[in-house]
Every structure is written in C-alpha cells, then in structure tokens.
Design an enzyme around this catalytic site. Sequence first.
Site, PDB file in Angstrom:
ATOM      1  N   THR A  81     -30.100 -43.524   2.779  1.00 51.40           N
ATOM      2  CA  THR A  81     -28.760 -43.431   2.221  1.00 51.40           C
ATOM      3  C   THR A  81     -28.243 -42.020   2.531  1.00 51.40           C
ATOM      4  O   THR A  81     -29.042 -41.088   2.601  1.00 51.40           O
ATOM      5  CB  THR A  81     -28.851 -43.799   0.719  1.00 51.40           C
ATOM      6  OG1 THR A  81     -27.590 -43.964   0.200  1.00 51.40           O
ATOM      7  CG2 THR A  81     -29.620 -42.853  -0.106  1.00 51.40           C
ATOM      8  N   THR A 131     -30.044 -51.252  -8.416  1.00 48.03           N
ATOM      9  CA  THR A 131     -29.806 -50.145  -9.352  1.00 48.03           C
ATOM     10  C   THR A 131     -28.906 -49.068  -8.758  1.00 48.03           C
ATOM     11  O   THR A 131     -28.939 -48.817  -7.546  1.00 48.03           O
ATOM     12  CB  THR A 131     -31.131 -49.511  -9.825  1.00 48.03           C
ATOM     13  OG1 THR A 131     -30.829 -48.361 -10.628  1.00 48.03           O
ATOM     14  CG2 THR A 131     -32.032 -49.091  -8.682  1.00 48.03           C
ATOM     15  N   GLN A 132     -28.138 -48.435  -9.638  1.00 51.81           N
ATOM     16  CA  GLN A 132     -27.320 -47.284  -9.224  1.00 51.81           C
ATOM     17  C   GLN A 132     -28.175 -46.043  -9.005  1.00 51.81           C
ATOM     18  O   GLN A 132     -27.721 -45.073  -8.412  1.00 51.81           O
ATOM     19  CB  GLN A 132     -26.304 -46.942 -10.320  1.00 51.81           C
ATOM     20  CG  GLN A 132     -25.247 -47.973 -10.497  1.00 51.81           C
ATOM     21  CD  GLN A 132     -24.311 -47.639 -11.664  1.00 51.81           C
ATOM     22  OE1 GLN A 132     -24.257 -46.522 -12.161  1.00 51.81           O
ATOM     23  NE2 GLN A 132     -23.562 -48.637 -12.091  1.00 51.81           N
ATOM     24  N   CYS A 133     -29.410 -46.058  -9.531  1.00 52.38           N
ATOM     25  CA  CYS A 133     -30.275 -44.879  -9.394  1.00 52.38           C
ATOM     26  C   CYS A 133     -30.667 -44.705  -7.932  1.00 52.38           C
ATOM     27  O   CYS A 133     -30.827 -45.683  -7.205  1.00 52.38           O
ATOM     28  CB  CYS A 133     -31.555 -45.051 -10.200  1.00 52.38           C
ATOM     29  SG  CYS A 133     -31.282 -45.011 -11.956  1.00 52.38           S
ATOM     30  N   THR A 146     -22.316 -40.073  10.858  1.00 53.44           N
ATOM     31  CA  THR A 146     -23.276 -40.126   9.749  1.00 53.44           C
ATOM     32  C   THR A 146     -22.770 -40.942   8.560  1.00 53.44           C
ATOM     33  O   THR A 146     -23.564 -41.466   7.789  1.00 53.44           O
ATOM     34  CB  THR A 146     -23.602 -38.703   9.252  1.00 53.44           C
ATOM     35  OG1 THR A 146     -22.375 -38.065   8.882  1.00 53.44           O
ATOM     36  CG2 THR A 146     -24.320 -37.899  10.304  1.00 53.44           C
ATOM     37  N   ASP A 147     -21.425 -41.054   8.418  1.00 56.23           N
ATOM     38  CA  ASP A 147     -20.893 -41.630   7.176  1.00 56.23           C
ATOM     39  C   ASP A 147     -21.420 -43.035   6.879  1.00 56.23           C
ATOM     40  O   ASP A 147     -21.723 -43.359   5.742  1.00 56.23           O
ATOM     41  CB  ASP A 147     -19.356 -41.652   7.207  1.00 56.23           C
ATOM     42  CG  ASP A 147     -18.763 -40.242   7.174  1.00 56.23           C
ATOM     43  OD1 ASP A 147     -19.520 -39.293   6.887  1.00 56.23           O
ATOM     44  OD2 ASP A 147     -17.561 -40.094   7.443  1.00 56.23           O
ATOM     45  N   THR A 151     -19.309 -37.283  14.872  1.00 58.13           N
ATOM     46  CA  THR A 151     -19.250 -35.837  15.092  1.00 58.13           C
ATOM     47  C   THR A 151     -20.157 -35.361  16.211  1.00 58.13           C
ATOM     48  O   THR A 151     -19.796 -34.440  16.957  1.00 58.13           O
ATOM     49  CB  THR A 151     -19.664 -35.137  13.776  1.00 58.13           C
ATOM     50  OG1 THR A 151     -18.740 -35.527  12.770  1.00 58.13           O
ATOM     51  CG2 THR A 151     -19.643 -33.634  13.901  1.00 58.13           C
TER      52      THR A 151
HETATM   53  N1  ASP Z   1     -16.609 -38.959  10.097  1.00 58.17           N
HETATM   54  C1  ASP Z   1     -17.779 -38.845  10.928  1.00 58.17           C
HETATM   55  C2  ASP Z   1     -18.368 -40.224  11.097  1.00 58.17           C
HETATM   56  O1  ASP Z   1     -19.129 -40.696  10.301  1.00 58.17           O
HETATM   57  C3  ASP Z   1     -18.741 -37.908  10.355  1.00 58.17           C
HETATM   58  C4  ASP Z   1     -19.998 -37.765  11.168  1.00 58.17           C
HETATM   59  O2  ASP Z   1     -20.113 -38.129  12.310  1.00 58.17           O
HETATM   60  O3  ASP Z   1     -20.931 -37.213  10.616  1.00 58.17           O
HETATM   61  O4  ASP Z   1     -18.038 -40.849  12.053  1.00 58.17           O
END
Ligand code: ASP
Length: 344
Positions: free
Chosen positions: A169, A280-282, A93-94, A17
Amino acid sequence: MNKTGEISVMLIYTGGTIGMVIDPNTGSLVPVDFEHISDQVPELKKFGYNIRSVSFDPVADSSNIDPDLWVKMVNTIEENYDNYDGFVILHGTDTMSYSASALSFMLENLRKPVIFTGSQLPIGVLRTDGKENLITAIEIAAFQKDGTPAVPEVCIYFDNKLLRGNRTTKTSAEHFDAFSSPNYPPLAEVGLHIRFNYSQIIYQEVIKKIIFHKKFDNHIAVLKLFPGLNRSFVNTVINTPGLKALIIETFGSGNAPTYKWFIEELRSFISNGGIILNITQCHGGTVEMGLYETSREMLKAGVIGGGDITSEAAVTKIMHLLGRYDNISSIKSLIDKPLAGEIS
Ligand code: ASP
C-alpha cells in the site's frame, strides 16, 4: 535467456514521475523518450543484459490507470513472455499497488519476475530515487537462482525493498520509502547485497502453463465506516444500480456498529445475491469475524471476512473474480482464499 546465454529484460513504461525530465526550453517536466532510456541512465549499458524498452503512448499518470490499461500491460507481457527472462513495469506510484495487485491475479501460473517500480522524484532531477529503483528492479528481474528466476512473482521494488505487489500500500507521498507491506515480510532487502527471502517467495510446485486473465467487472463499491455513519448514504450505496459486491472497511479486527438498520441493509443486499467483504481500516493485522459482538451479526448476515488483505488487493481481486466467474457461489468460495499470496 537467449541462445547465446544473454539475459533479457523488458522495460514497460506506462507513465508516472520516474519517466520525467526537465525540458531545457520550457523548464517543465516532460516524459522521457523511453526507447532511449540509456541516454538518461547510462549505467544500464554496464549490465550486459539485453534490455528492451517500450512505452505506452500516450503515457498515463497513474490516477488514470484503469482495467483497460492493466489489460494493455498484460498484453505486452503475453506477446513477449517467451522472449524475456523478466519484466520491469515503470508506473506512477499513486496507484501502483492497485496495478501490482491486479496483475498478480491476471497472470496465473506466472514463472517470471514482473517488477513494478517508479520514483518520488523524476529521473531527470539530480536527487532522483528513480535511477537506483530502476537499476535494482532490472537486476532483480534478471536474477536467476539455479537457472530459473529468483522471484517469479508480481512485486514492487522501491527504496531498497522488494515487496509482494498485492501486499503493498502506498503510505507516503513525501518519503522515498513510499510503500509498506504491513502483513507480509519483504521478498528481498537491498544493501551492499540483494538478500532474497527465499522462504517467503512463491514457487510453483507443479509447472503449469501461464494463463492470462483479462476480464474485470467494476460493479463494486468500497464503503469506509466512520462513527456517525448516515443511514441514507449506506442505503444509496447498497442500492447502486447493478452493484454486485461491496467491500466494507471496518474498524480494528473487523468491527462495525451494531445498529439494527445497518445489519438489515447488509442482510438485504446479500439475500438479493450481493457479496460483502469485510476488510479492516487498520494498516496491519487481520479481520476476525465473531471475535467481538460488533462483527458477529455481520457474520450471521453472510458477510465474508477478508483476513489481512489490503484494500487495493480486495478491490482488484473482486473485480477480477466477477469478471472471471458468473457463478456467485464460486466467487464467494474463492474470495477469502489466497489466489496469489494476497491473504495469509
Ligand atoms: N502522480 C504520479 C503518478 O502516480 C506520481 C508518481 O509517479 O509517483 O502517476
């Protein structure tokens, strides 16, 4: 720093993005021309640094990032390592936490900052968080303390916090504050000043030459436990052809059901040479195997406790170790020890 004392920073745009602007003709989002990033962010010219931008072609939404693209990022750093003081990687970010974790293992003996950043809103929209993230990431990548880089680590800079990449994360798909580092404090916090948390940053005691690791082996699986887990599903996962390592995301401090069949499945995988890591899932805290009866049997079966490692760091670390070593016992002995500060 070059001969004239000028600081140099390389920007590597992989996609995501942050690099999007609205096409005036169609109204839809299109990737910006990163070679000319200062047209979008004229503030960059005020730094007085030598900033060079390169872009992946094609750019990748981060859902499509994979080990080949991590190697491409590392190749770009390797080719330019001696000529730049720091690197900023612009990334969606993903899956940014996976990429930052992967690069932390690939860049052994790193002595320069590699700062990942991105944004929740495109750089070309008015309320973007991308400009501040980009500008401060560059400032951090360039920042020197006593003539050497202040943060010689792979980090994520996002929404006023600099975090160790392999501790992060993504915890919000909505807020600017998208990343958390539940088990490790920020390496820097940004307000009026950039306040580095020097005691938490890793500095090499003995200067060693950087090693660029580029092999991954993806014969791994992640099994998230839930109440009512189905035996045939577990059996199918464990019998995946070629599977070498399994990460189980357990409850609380590393607990799993004590069903006999479950422990038997794990034991048979391990006795056939498989590796199982318990995480852990936590979101915060650590696995403590043997604390409860519900993890004691796994410990006896040879499951390894992953401590407070994140799922992102566990996945990339195991793929890295499987790519780097043939010998299962070397991998097992390294899996629960910090390679790049990913486990306490
Ligand atoms: N779908 C985008 C990506 O991770 C979202 C982002 O950039 O925040 O590539």
